[in-house]
Design an enzyme around this catalytic site. Sequence first.
Site, mmCIF file in Angstrom:
data_model
loop_
_atom_site.group_PDB
_atom_site.id
_atom_site.type_symbol
_atom_site.label_atom_id
_atom_site.label_comp_id
_atom_site.label_asym_id
_atom_site.label_seq_id
_atom_site.Cartn_x
_atom_site.Cartn_y
_atom_site.Cartn_z
ATOM 1 C CB CYS A 136 -1.093 -0.182 1.033
ATOM 2 S SG CYS A 136 -2.001 -1.265 0.928
ATOM 3 C CG HIS A 196 -2.942 3.865 2.040
ATOM 4 N ND1 HIS A 196 -3.377 3.283 1.107
ATOM 5 C CD2 HIS A 196 -2.721 2.708 2.752
ATOM 6 C CE1 HIS A 196 -3.952 2.456 0.427
ATOM 7 N NE2 HIS A 196 -3.364 1.894 2.067
ATOM 8 C CG ASN A 198 -6.434 -0.632 1.390
ATOM 9 O OD1 ASN A 198 -5.074 0.046 0.377
ATOM 10 N ND2 ASN A 198 -6.036 -0.674 2.720
HETATM 11 N N1 COA Z 1 -18.649 -7.595 9.705
HETATM 12 C C1 COA Z 1 -18.939 -7.946 10.951
HETATM 13 N N2 COA Z 1 -18.311 -8.436 11.969
HETATM 14 C C2 COA Z 1 -17.194 -8.679 11.421
HETATM 15 C C3 COA Z 1 -16.543 -7.699 10.417
HETATM 16 C C4 COA Z 1 -16.926 -7.461 9.406
HETATM 17 N N3 COA Z 1 -16.936 -6.615 8.524
HETATM 18 N N4 COA Z 1 -15.594 -8.326 10.609
HETATM 19 C C5 COA Z 1 -14.767 -8.617 12.050
HETATM 20 N N5 COA Z 1 -15.907 -8.654 12.626
HETATM 21 C C6 COA Z 1 -15.888 -8.751 14.336
HETATM 22 C C7 COA Z 1 -15.131 -9.472 14.419
HETATM 23 O O1 COA Z 1 -15.399 -11.036 14.764
HETATM 24 C C8 COA Z 1 -14.932 -9.056 16.405
HETATM 25 O O2 COA Z 1 -16.352 -10.756 16.388
HETATM 26 P P1 COA Z 1 -15.934 -10.722 17.948
HETATM 27 O O3 COA Z 1 -16.333 -9.251 18.637
HETATM 28 O O4 COA Z 1 -17.289 -11.791 18.141
HETATM 29 O O5 COA Z 1 -14.678 -11.633 18.079
HETATM 30 C C9 COA Z 1 -15.851 -8.159 16.165
HETATM 31 O O6 COA Z 1 -16.343 -7.553 14.873
HETATM 32 C C10 COA Z 1 -14.721 -6.826 16.444
HETATM 33 O O7 COA Z 1 -13.409 -7.183 14.996
HETATM 34 P P2 COA Z 1 -11.819 -6.562 14.966
HETATM 35 O O8 COA Z 1 -11.519 -7.113 14.260
HETATM 36 O O9 COA Z 1 -11.731 -6.105 17.010
HETATM 37 O O10 COA Z 1 -13.044 -5.055 14.517
HETATM 38 P P3 COA Z 1 -11.748 -3.896 14.449
HETATM 39 O O11 COA Z 1 -11.993 -2.812 15.212
HETATM 40 O O12 COA Z 1 -10.229 -4.237 14.589
HETATM 41 O O13 COA Z 1 -12.765 -3.890 13.170
HETATM 42 C C11 COA Z 1 -10.554 -3.330 11.061
HETATM 43 C C12 COA Z 1 -11.816 -4.224 12.287
HETATM 44 C C13 COA Z 1 -10.345 -4.355 9.726
HETATM 45 C C14 COA Z 1 -11.879 -2.608 10.445
HETATM 46 C C15 COA Z 1 -9.743 -2.640 11.745
HETATM 47 O O14 COA Z 1 -8.780 -3.942 12.746
HETATM 48 C C16 COA Z 1 -9.265 -2.506 10.138
HETATM 49 O O15 COA Z 1 -9.450 -1.235 10.084
HETATM 50 N N6 COA Z 1 -7.979 -2.654 10.735
HETATM 51 C C17 COA Z 1 -6.443 -1.526 9.503
HETATM 52 C C18 COA Z 1 -6.801 -2.522 8.557
HETATM 53 C C19 COA Z 1 -6.039 -2.099 7.302
HETATM 54 O O16 COA Z 1 -6.206 -0.779 6.773
HETATM 55 N N7 COA Z 1 -5.590 -2.579 6.267
HETATM 56 C C20 COA Z 1 -4.412 -2.409 5.117
HETATM 57 C C21 COA Z 1 -3.927 -1.416 5.575
HETATM 58 S S1 COA Z 1 -2.589 -0.879 4.300
#
Ligand code: COA
Length: 331
Positions: free
Chosen positions: A117, A258, A288
């Site tokens: 990215c 980004h 993204n």
């Molecule tokens: N829809 C519904 N629920 C979802 C889900 C989705 N698409 N994806 C995950 N969940 C659930 C998880 O299973 C978890 O459930 P649980 O509490 O029962 O275990 C809950 O939602 C919370 O998940 P979590 O991973 O803690 O959420 P979060 O607040 O960290 O958000 C992201 C997840 C991925 C949106 C966030 O971590 C993020 O944006 N990270 C950066 C990723 C990124 O940008 N990557 C590329 C960088 S270049």
Amino acid sequence: MSGAQRRSVILGTGSELPAKVVTNGDLEKMVDTSDEWITVRTGIKERRVLEEGKGNADMAYHAAKRALDDAGIKAKDLDAIIMATCTADYLMPSSACVLEDMLEARKAFSFDVNAACSGFLNALSVADSFIRTGQIGNALVVGSDALSRLLNWQDRTTCILFGDGAGAVVLGASENGHGGILSTKLRTDGSYAKTLYVPAGGSLKPARLETVRNNEHTITMNGKEVFKVAVRSMEEISRQALEEAGVKIEQVSLVIPHQANRRIIVALADRLGISMDKVVVNVEKYGNTSAASVPVALDEARRQGRIHKGDIVLLNAFGAGFAWGAAVVQF
Ligand code: COA
């Protein structure tokens, strides 16, 4: 010797997004998710997906043509094509070579840069160095990725985040010492290599029936860890790039970060002390798009009239590696 004041200037920009739109509603039918969950956690409403039978270079070609038209430069006069991508058309040769042929840019040398990215910042920095040292007079710098090809569409933790697209800039040389690329800063921390990666398909674990069955050719990610390090790292490197350019944050007209997640962008703006009206956000439309995200947002901002002559713009990115970077550019 061209003199210490030789700088790279952005002469033109262009972008290309595939026509196929996948909305959060579409994803609700594929995995256990909801429009509300995706919107609240990421700000993404829809993303674009490259049609089957097309490769990365097809998108890059259209973005490049627009950037060349905007710059008033012909492909045959390009000295270099540097393409940031982690989803090249082939494992070899590079997508930059495929693009060189499509553009008939016969004079140019071409190669890919893979910093996921963050790749566009790396490609921009490399091209800038070639220009400042006088090795070349211009360059086409492309960020183009089709991460849809690396997604497990049954994995709700990743498939909601990414989309496809391409952005391009044409760089030229300026000898007058005003404006242009004022600084670029790049960093990596490879200890995070497996925090965001595609386990198979490389030399360590080549494609086999078993790797395909196990879905090992798709993105595996610890989203929470990425989130935490991304905000901190982009803030730090942005400040370093500003310092090197001798620019204060108050002098920045626009930040083009980004586009991974709206919450990351808001947290970054907050830490930099810059108001959101000075920050470009289009993640709701495209998700993204990896190496394409910064040049696509830059192109849109220019075409929307958000960048004027003399404006100082801060670009920054973060991604797999972890690799991250920032650049300060005066238009
Ligand atoms: N829809 C519904 N629920 C979802 C889900 C989705 N698409 N994806 C995950 N969940 C659930 C998880 O299973 C978890 O459930 P649980 O509490 O029962 O275990 C809950 O939602 C919370 O998940 P979590 O991973 O803690 O959420 P979060 O607040 O960290 O958000 C992201 C997840 C991925 C949106 C966030 O971590 C993020 O944006 N990270 C950066 C990723 C990124 O940008 N990557 C590329 C960088 S270049």
